[in-house]
Motif scaffolding. Structure first.
Motif, PDB file in Angstrom:
ATOM      1  N   THR A 308      15.038  -7.931  -8.796  1.00 52.31           N
ATOM      2  CA  THR A 308      14.269  -6.968  -9.581  1.00 52.31           C
ATOM      3  C   THR A 308      12.784  -7.183  -9.349  1.00 52.31           C
ATOM      4  O   THR A 308      12.273  -8.278  -9.554  1.00 52.31           O
ATOM      5  CB  THR A 308      14.571  -7.100 -11.078  1.00 52.31           C
ATOM      6  OG1 THR A 308      15.987  -6.981 -11.286  1.00 52.31           O
ATOM      7  CG2 THR A 308      13.849  -6.022 -11.865  1.00 52.31           C
ATOM      8  N   ASN A 309      12.110  -6.117  -8.909  1.00 49.76           N
ATOM      9  CA  ASN A 309      10.687  -6.203  -8.623  1.00 49.76           C
ATOM     10  C   ASN A 309       9.981  -4.995  -9.209  1.00 49.76           C
ATOM     11  O   ASN A 309      10.477  -3.861  -9.139  1.00 49.76           O
ATOM     12  CB  ASN A 309      10.441  -6.259  -7.110  1.00 49.76           C
ATOM     13  CG  ASN A 309       8.965  -6.202  -6.766  1.00 49.76           C
ATOM     14  OD1 ASN A 309       8.405  -5.129  -6.570  1.00 49.76           O
ATOM     15  ND2 ASN A 309       8.342  -7.363  -6.689  1.00 49.76           N
ATOM     16  N   VAL A 310       8.804  -5.220  -9.798  1.00 46.62           N
ATOM     17  CA  VAL A 310       7.954  -4.128 -10.271  1.00 46.62           C
ATOM     18  C   VAL A 310       6.581  -4.287  -9.629  1.00 46.62           C
ATOM     19  O   VAL A 310       6.157  -5.397  -9.287  1.00 46.62           O
ATOM     20  CB  VAL A 310       7.827  -4.114 -11.802  1.00 46.62           C
ATOM     21  CG1 VAL A 310       9.166  -3.834 -12.449  1.00 46.62           C
ATOM     22  CG2 VAL A 310       7.233  -5.414 -12.316  1.00 46.62           C
ATOM     23  N   GLY A 311       5.890  -3.183  -9.452  1.00 44.64           N
ATOM     24  CA  GLY A 311       4.576  -3.226  -8.842  1.00 44.64           C
ATOM     25  C   GLY A 311       3.663  -2.194  -9.457  1.00 44.64           C
ATOM     26  O   GLY A 311       4.103  -1.190 -10.034  1.00 44.64           O
ATOM     27  N   ALA A 312       2.378  -2.434  -9.367  1.00 44.11           N
ATOM     28  CA  ALA A 312       1.366  -1.495  -9.849  1.00 44.11           C
ATOM     29  C   ALA A 312       0.227  -1.480  -8.848  1.00 44.11           C
ATOM     30  O   ALA A 312      -0.033  -2.470  -8.145  1.00 44.11           O
ATOM     31  CB  ALA A 312       0.865  -1.904 -11.225  1.00 44.11           C
ATOM     32  N   SER A 313      -0.470  -0.344  -8.757  1.00 43.32           N
ATOM     33  CA  SER A 313      -1.560  -0.225  -7.787  1.00 43.32           C
ATOM     34  C   SER A 313      -2.608   0.750  -8.282  1.00 43.32           C
ATOM     35  O   SER A 313      -2.327   1.642  -9.093  1.00 43.32           O
ATOM     36  CB  SER A 313      -1.027   0.237  -6.425  1.00 43.32           C
ATOM     37  OG  SER A 313      -0.442   1.521  -6.532  1.00 43.32           O
ATOM     38  N   ILE A 314      -3.818   0.571  -7.791  1.00 40.08           N
ATOM     39  CA  ILE A 314      -4.918   1.499  -8.017  1.00 40.08           C
ATOM     40  C   ILE A 314      -5.607   1.715  -6.676  1.00 40.08           C
ATOM     41  O   ILE A 314      -5.984   0.761  -5.995  1.00 40.08           O
ATOM     42  CB  ILE A 314      -5.935   0.963  -9.044  1.00 40.08           C
ATOM     43  CG1 ILE A 314      -5.282   0.757 -10.406  1.00 40.08           C
ATOM     44  CG2 ILE A 314      -7.110   1.928  -9.183  1.00 40.08           C
ATOM     45  CD1 ILE A 314      -6.219   0.160 -11.442  1.00 40.08           C
ATOM     46  N   ASN A 315      -5.756   2.974  -6.285  1.00 47.44           N
ATOM     47  CA  ASN A 315      -6.491   3.339  -5.078  1.00 47.44           C
ATOM     48  C   ASN A 315      -7.733   4.120  -5.480  1.00 47.44           C
ATOM     49  O   ASN A 315      -7.667   4.998  -6.354  1.00 47.44           O
ATOM     50  CB  ASN A 315      -5.652   4.231  -4.155  1.00 47.44           C
ATOM     51  CG  ASN A 315      -4.330   3.604  -3.782  1.00 47.44           C
ATOM     52  OD1 ASN A 315      -4.249   2.395  -3.601  1.00 47.44           O
ATOM     53  ND2 ASN A 315      -3.293   4.414  -3.675  1.00 47.44           N
TER      54      ASN A 315
END
Length: 774
Positions: A308-315
């Motif tokens: 189980t993996n979660v990710g977040a990003s801002i460009n």
């Protein structure tokens, strides 16, 4: 399904001692998943040669260990679905006596890897050293070229979709050329060129899909790099990226800022065949475009469990543009009597921003190949600017002073979910859904100077306030079946899209609805461990975008007026490829027969009035057919001292429309050549040449364009750093010429970029990393 199924691929290589050619016998070779869990292991033979057999498709690490030597890790070993041989070449390991407490990545993967429905180009050090951004990388790839605006084409055709990690490039900015020029090449692991996309991809992009895959953190520790470059005409670039990975947490940050200046000249001659007395328009002009682009990205990922993996990003991106231009206009009769003469001066500036917030989720189930992935991204952007337009003439009625005020903003929401289910060792099902919601508001307000009042008066005839919104919902299912040396893939995507248009200036609102079924299929047969024959078909749809639909009238050039067409219909294209590939470490070759057909192609159409003024807009014309043969070749000579990558195509394209009186057909050819070679004193050079041949367009011919680039570099600190000298457009040959001929006019035009780029780039990699234990 086991990762080492009976019909998987073979991964081979040879282990030698760094600094020499002696093999390292009986080294331990471990195949690891990206989380460093062990899939399988083997021992090399007495010559250091190893084979990992029956490897399932996926991405892996290969770890090499031997007593008395440092461990070495080869990351991102990609095993496509239909590949049968992945040769890692020579892997060098360091004697522990010279240990520097870090793992060096010394093997470079083959440049081209083919799969059942795409071609993947791995971005090695040679391409990175000669490219600062994604735009410079793309133009070096087989089948890809760039148009005069800096947007990519596949096989000379525009209307393609560019993705970054499977997501729309619009999440990095609204202008594609600016996005590619500001996206650092250091972040890119590989680029997938997909000429006949499967159902997994959204149906947009009549000419194909380009997916830019960025590097992922796969090794525990901290590392990164910084890059600086400087060149003539105010070309400056500074950027870098930083990566941190622990057993569960991944953090990545990257950013860049660049400036550039492009000089150009423009010429146009148009003979007006309407009216009792024909006339000819002569235009000559020049211009300058100055750009400053900023780019930033922050990503974080966390493994709640091995599955189980979660990710977040801002460009974030910002673009500032300043432009100025001068055009001399002269209209004459056949006896050289001047009918009309004036000069047009324009100065403009634009400032735009774009920011995207993203969430990603991945869940693996009882077996690793069963997985669910989902993503949600929200993008907001805007731009504003002003253009001042001055028209000078001896005739008072031609004197004019105007300015255009622009204010644009946009919002979009993208969501997708995909589920992969290997039913058994030979059958895999993939299904998913996708939604896209876009909103745009474009305000273009024109003001004209009134000499009597001394004020600028709002011109409501030309000004335009335009609102646009669309909503797309689609779902797909795809099945891949293997049987002995055969592979089959079939898919179907159902898309439901509604576009809402609000022409505020005209008090007119309306909507259009499209429900489309998009089939695709692929058949492949393995000839031997390295060669493959495949047949691909897909149906594509090019829906008119907001810019094409916007009826705003652009009068920057009053003799060549442009406007949108809110009555456009979607363009449907059938694409088919029959290809053969045989990519090995020393010699690789791929060839294909291709064709595409559309019976309602969207293109620009130019008409003219009796005064000689042209009006350009988008329209659905008749048949657009192209077909031909394409070949690419990769060759290594003298070990690693000389690499040659070349591609070319011979093709015919036809555009026919009875109502529009268009019947344009021609044969042509295009090709490019990349060479990378070693020089004395540890220098390495490269030369790139490209020729994009003539092509039939709706009302004439787009002439061929030639370009040549070269670079030379020197590595330092055991390849941690390099300095390179790059020269682009050596021969100042980027001339984009169109020859048009209709019953009402004959036109010849040319846009020429008149400055070559000469610059120096310095790159340094930093950080200590170690292989993560499984």
């Amino acid at each position: 399904m086991s990762a080492f199924q009976a019909n998987g691929a073979k991964v081979t290589g040879r282990v030698v001692e760094k600094g020499g050619s002696e093999s390292v016998p009986f080294a331990t070779i471990a195949l690891l998943r990206p989380d460093s869990s062990v899939v399988m292991g083997v021992s090399a033979d007495e010559n250091g040669v190893f084979e990992l057999v029956s490897v399932a498709p996926g991405n892996y690490l290969v770890k090499v260990s031997s007593i008395g030597f440092e461990p070495e890790v080869v990351p991102n070993v990609q095993v496509p679905v239909e590949s049968r041989l992945i040769n890692l070449g020579v892997i060098q390991v360091r004697n522990e006596a010279n240990q520097l407490q870090e793992v060096k990545i010394v093997a470079e993967k083959s440049m081209i890897v083919t799969d059942i429905d795409k071609t993947s180009i791995n971005i090695g050090q040679d391409l990175l050293a000669s490219s600062n951004n994604a735009s410079e990388l793309l133009e070096k790839l087989p089948a890809v070229s760039m148009d005069e605006n800096g947007s990519p084409m596949i096989r000379g055709m525009s209307n393609i979709v560019v993705l970054i990690d499977g997501k729309p490039s619009s999440q990095y900015g609204s202008d594609l050329a600016t996005v590619l020029q500001s996206f650092p090449s250091d972040l890119i692991e590989r680029i997938d060129v997909i000429t006949s996309p499967s159902a997994k991809y959204e149906a947009d992009g009549a000419s194909g899909v380009i997916d830019i895959i960025t590097k992922k953190a796969t090794i525990v520790g901290m590392n990164g790099n910084v890059r600086l470059s400087a060149g003539n005409y105010d070309h400056y670039n500074a950027g870098g990226n930083f990566n941190y990975k622990s057993e569960k947490l991944v953090l990545r940050a990257s950013g860049s800022y660049q400036t550039s200046q492009v000089l150009n000249t423009r010429r146009l001659n148009r003979q007006n065949l309407l009216g009792e007395v024909p006339s000819t328009l002569f235009q000559e002009g020049n211009g300058v475009n100055k750009n400053a682009n900023g780019f930033g990205r922050i990503q974080a990922g966390y493994d709640f469990s091995p599955k189980t993996n979660v990710g977040a990003s801002i460009n974030f991106s910002n673009n500032q543009n300043e432009s100025s231009g001068f055009t001399a206009n002269r209209t004459v009769y056949p006896d050289d009597v001047v009918k009309q003469k004036f000069n047009r001066i324009n100065r403009g500036n634009t400032d735009g921003q774009n920011i995207t917030y993203g969430l990603d989720f991945r869940q693996e189930f009882s077996q690793r190949e069963h997985n669910l992935t989902a993503s949600l991204n929200y993008t907001t952007g805007g731009s504003d600017g002003r253009s001042d337009l001055i028209q000078e003439s001896d005739e008072i009625k031609l004197q004019r002073q105007q300015y255009n005020q622009r204010d644009n903003n946009s919002r979009s929401l993208h969501g997708k979910i995909d589920f992969s289910w290997p039913v058994n060792e030979n059958l895999t099902l993939i299904a998913g859904g996708h939604t896209r919601q876009n909103t745009r508001n474009n305000n273009n307000l024109l003001y004209t100077y009134d000499s009597e009042t001394g004020d600028f008066i709002y011109d409501e005839r030309i000004s335009n306030i335009f609102g646009y919104r669309d909503a797309l919902y689609s779902g797909y299912v795809s099945a891949t079946q293997k049987w002995k040396d055969w592979g089959f893939r079939a898919g179907l995507r159902l898309s439901n899209m509604t576009q809402y248009l609000d022409q505020v200036s005209m008090n007119r609102k309306f909507s259009v609805h499209f429900l489309n079924m998009i089939p695709s299929f692929s058949v492949s047969r393995k000839i031997d461990d390295a060669s493959l024959v495949k047949l691909n078909y897909s149906r594509r749809v090019q829906r008119p975008n907001a810019d094409w639909l916007n009826p705003y009238t652009d009068i920057t050039d009053p003799r060549n007026i442009r406007t949108g067409n809110p009555n456009l219909s979607p363009e449907f294209t059938h694409r088919m490829d029959l290809g053969y590939s045989n990519y090995k470490e020393v010699l690789g070759i791929g060839s294909s027969l291709f064709t595409s057909y559309s019976n309602n192609a969207i293109t620009t159409i130019r008409t003219i009035d009796e005064e000689g003024i042209s009006y350009t807009s988008f329209d659905n014309v008749g048949r657009d057919l192209s077909y031909g043969v394409e070949t690419d070749l990769s060759l290594k000579l003298l070990g690693d001292k000389l690499k040659i990558n070349t591609s070319g195509r011979f093709f015919r394209n036809e555009i026919v429309s009875v109502p529009a009186q268009i019947d344009n057909r021609r044969w042509s050819f295009s090709g490019n050549l990349n060479t990378f070679f070693q020089l004395p004193a540890g220098l390495r050079g490269s030369v790139y040449v490209n020729y994009d041949g003539p092509k039939a367009i709706a009302q004439g011919t787009r002439m061929g364009v030639f370009q040549g680039n070269a670079s030379i570099r020197k590595s330092f600190f055991e390849k941690r750093a390099f300095i390179s000298l790059n020269i682009q457009d050596i021969f100042l040959s980027r001339r984009y010429r169109n020859n048009l001929a209709t019953p009402t006019y004959i036109q010849h035009s040319e846009w020429h970029r008149t400055n070559r780029y000469i610059g120096i780039t310095a790159n340094y990699k930093f950080g200590k990393i170690m292989a993560q234990q499984g």
